[in-house]
Design a protein around this motif. Structure first.
Motif, PDB file in Angstrom:
ATOM      1  N   CYS A 111       0.832  -1.209   0.000  1.00 40.31           N
ATOM      2  CA  CYS A 111       0.000   0.000   0.000  1.00 40.31           C
ATOM      3  C   CYS A 111       0.860   1.249   0.000  1.00 40.31           C
ATOM      4  O   CYS A 111       0.581   2.211  -0.728  1.00 40.31           O
ATOM      5  N   LYS A 148      -4.488  -1.663  -3.833  1.00 39.34           N
ATOM      6  CA  LYS A 148      -5.575  -0.711  -3.684  1.00 39.34           C
ATOM      7  C   LYS A 148      -6.806  -1.283  -2.986  1.00 39.34           C
ATOM      8  O   LYS A 148      -7.886  -0.708  -3.056  1.00 39.34           O
ATOM      9  N   ASP A 149      -6.648  -2.426  -2.321  1.00 42.43           N
ATOM     10  CA  ASP A 149      -7.767  -3.043  -1.621  1.00 42.43           C
ATOM     11  C   ASP A 149      -7.381  -3.331  -0.177  1.00 42.43           C
ATOM     12  O   ASP A 149      -6.200  -3.258   0.196  1.00 42.43           O
ATOM     13  N   ASP A 150      -8.380  -3.690   0.629  1.00 41.11           N
ATOM     14  CA  ASP A 150      -8.086  -3.958   2.035  1.00 41.11           C
ATOM     15  C   ASP A 150      -7.388  -5.305   2.195  1.00 41.11           C
ATOM     16  O   ASP A 150      -7.215  -6.072   1.231  1.00 41.11           O
ATOM     17  N   ASN A 198      -4.937   4.836  -3.520  1.00 44.44           N
ATOM     18  CA  ASN A 198      -4.430   4.101  -4.681  1.00 44.44           C
ATOM     19  C   ASN A 198      -5.571   3.721  -5.616  1.00 44.44           C
ATOM     20  O   ASN A 198      -5.446   3.786  -6.840  1.00 44.44           O
ATOM     21  N   LYS A 199      -6.684   3.303  -5.038  1.00 44.00           N
ATOM     22  CA  LYS A 199      -7.834   2.902  -5.845  1.00 44.00           C
ATOM     23  C   LYS A 199      -8.429   4.094  -6.589  1.00 44.00           C
ATOM     24  O   LYS A 199      -8.978   3.948  -7.689  1.00 44.00           O
ATOM     25  N   SER A 200      -8.307   5.296  -5.994  1.00 44.48           N
ATOM     26  CA  SER A 200      -8.886   6.484  -6.628  1.00 44.48           C
ATOM     27  C   SER A 200      -8.196   6.820  -7.948  1.00 44.48           C
ATOM     28  O   SER A 200      -8.771   7.489  -8.808  1.00 44.48           O
ATOM     29  N   GLY A 201      -6.932   6.380  -8.081  1.00 43.08           N
ATOM     30  CA  GLY A 201      -6.199   6.651  -9.306  1.00 43.08           C
ATOM     31  C   GLY A 201      -5.616   8.045  -9.380  1.00 43.08           C
ATOM     32  O   GLY A 201      -4.987   8.415 -10.379  1.00 43.08           O
ATOM     33  N   ALA A 235      -4.602   2.577   0.556  1.00 38.34           N
ATOM     34  CA  ALA A 235      -5.269   1.680  -0.379  1.00 38.34           C
ATOM     35  C   ALA A 235      -6.417   2.402  -1.090  1.00 38.34           C
ATOM     36  O   ALA A 235      -6.597   2.271  -2.311  1.00 38.34           O
ATOM     37  N   ALA A 236      -7.186   3.186  -0.311  1.00 34.94           N
ATOM     38  CA  ALA A 236      -8.301   3.940  -0.905  1.00 34.94           C
ATOM     39  C   ALA A 236      -7.794   4.984  -1.893  1.00 34.94           C
ATOM     40  O   ALA A 236      -8.371   5.177  -2.972  1.00 34.94           O
TER      41      ALA A 236
END
Length: 289
Positions: free
Chosen positions: A122, A128-130, A208-211, A205-206
């Motif tokens: 992370c 990008k996930d838990d 990272n997921k947002s891009g 992680a959140a």
């Protein structure tokens, strides 16, 4: 497996000259994906990329450095070599077979290793996930097959395995020196970084997921006083440990390593995966570039 990537390689880098005087070389490290870190990730990077020719050239470069300093031994350090990419690692084994090789492995308790590895990924922006998603990945499960990892490398040379938590208490770098026959070398134990908190990792992680690009320093600053550690929760932690028992039994039988599998006191049953909405909102406001 866990090479004390902050402690042992930094210590090995700091005492490079003293070891050269004893005929032991820690080769130069400014190549590979992380040239600023004193470890030999270039070896793993080339294996992972299936670059057989470039890998052979890198080993030749290291051999030339050994000859230039008139050393009789060398130390290579890279935790990625514990990954179960056995077909690609065959290129490295083939290149190293001209040497008399000893393999030193540091293993963390499986559940603690997964937590540390998830946090690391992370922080590096690679996940990008838990942690529940991370644990469920088959490749990460394969990394818990400790006895299999030792068995793979044993075809190249003698494998000596250690419980990382035990040697960390006594000094990770000093333990490494003892393992390579430098018990009498006086050293100052390098600083061990404080691990990133679980809450910080969940936020990363959140993000990272947002891009979207963000400032990692600002995120870390937000959690500078946060010491939250357990991430798996008692239920998932027990599942991980139960699944590893056959491999841990083989590891104990073959290498004498045993882990205390007591669960952390006071840990909730469910994994720690949620953050308060106001924390997430603040992070997106302050950390996005």
């Amino acid at each position: 497996h866990s090479t004390a990537s902050t402690s042992s390689p930094n210590g090995r880098d700091q005492h490079r000259e003293a070891r050269r005087e004893r005929g032991i070389l820690y080769p130069d490290t400014p190549r590979g994906e992380f040239p600023h870190l004193p470890k030999h990730d270039v070896l793993f990077t080339l294996c992972h990329a299936d670059e057989k020719t470039l890998l052979a050239e890198e080993v030749d470069r290291i051999a030339a450095e050994v000859a230039a300093y008139d050393c009789h031994s060398l130390i290579l350090s890279e935790e990625g070599l514990s990954e179960p990419l056995y077909r690609r690692l065959e290129h490295l084994k083939a290149a190293l077979c001209v040497f008399e090789v000893e393999i030193i492995c540091y293993f963390k308790r499986p559940d603690l290793f997964l937590e540390s590895l998830w946090i690391q990924k992370c922080v590096e922006g690679r996940f990008k996930d838990d942690i529940t998603v991370f644990v469920g990945r088959e490749f990460n499960q394969q990394r818990l097959r400790y006895a299999q990892i030792c068995n793979y490398w044993s075809s190249l040379g003698e494998v000596r395995a250690y419980n990382f938590e035990e040697i960390k208490a006594a000094g990770a770098f000093k333990s490494f020196l003892n393992a390579v026959g430098l018990e009498d070398m006086e050293v100052e134990e390098p600083f061990l970084n404080e691990s990133t908190s679980v809450n910080c990792a969940n936020l990363l992680a959140a993000l990272n997921k947002s891009g979207q690009a963000y400032r990692i320093g600002r995120v870390a600053h937000m959690f500078r006083e946060d010491r939250a550690k357990p991430a798996l929760g008692r239920t998932l932690r027990q599942e991980v440990l139960d699944g590893c028992r056959p491999q841990l039994a083989k590891l104990k039988d073959r290498h004498g390593i045993a882990f205390d599998l007591t669960l952390p006191e006071g840990e909730a049953d469910a994994p720690r995966t949620e953050l308060p909405p106001d924390v997430v909102a603040r992070a997106f406001e302050e950390a996005l570039t």
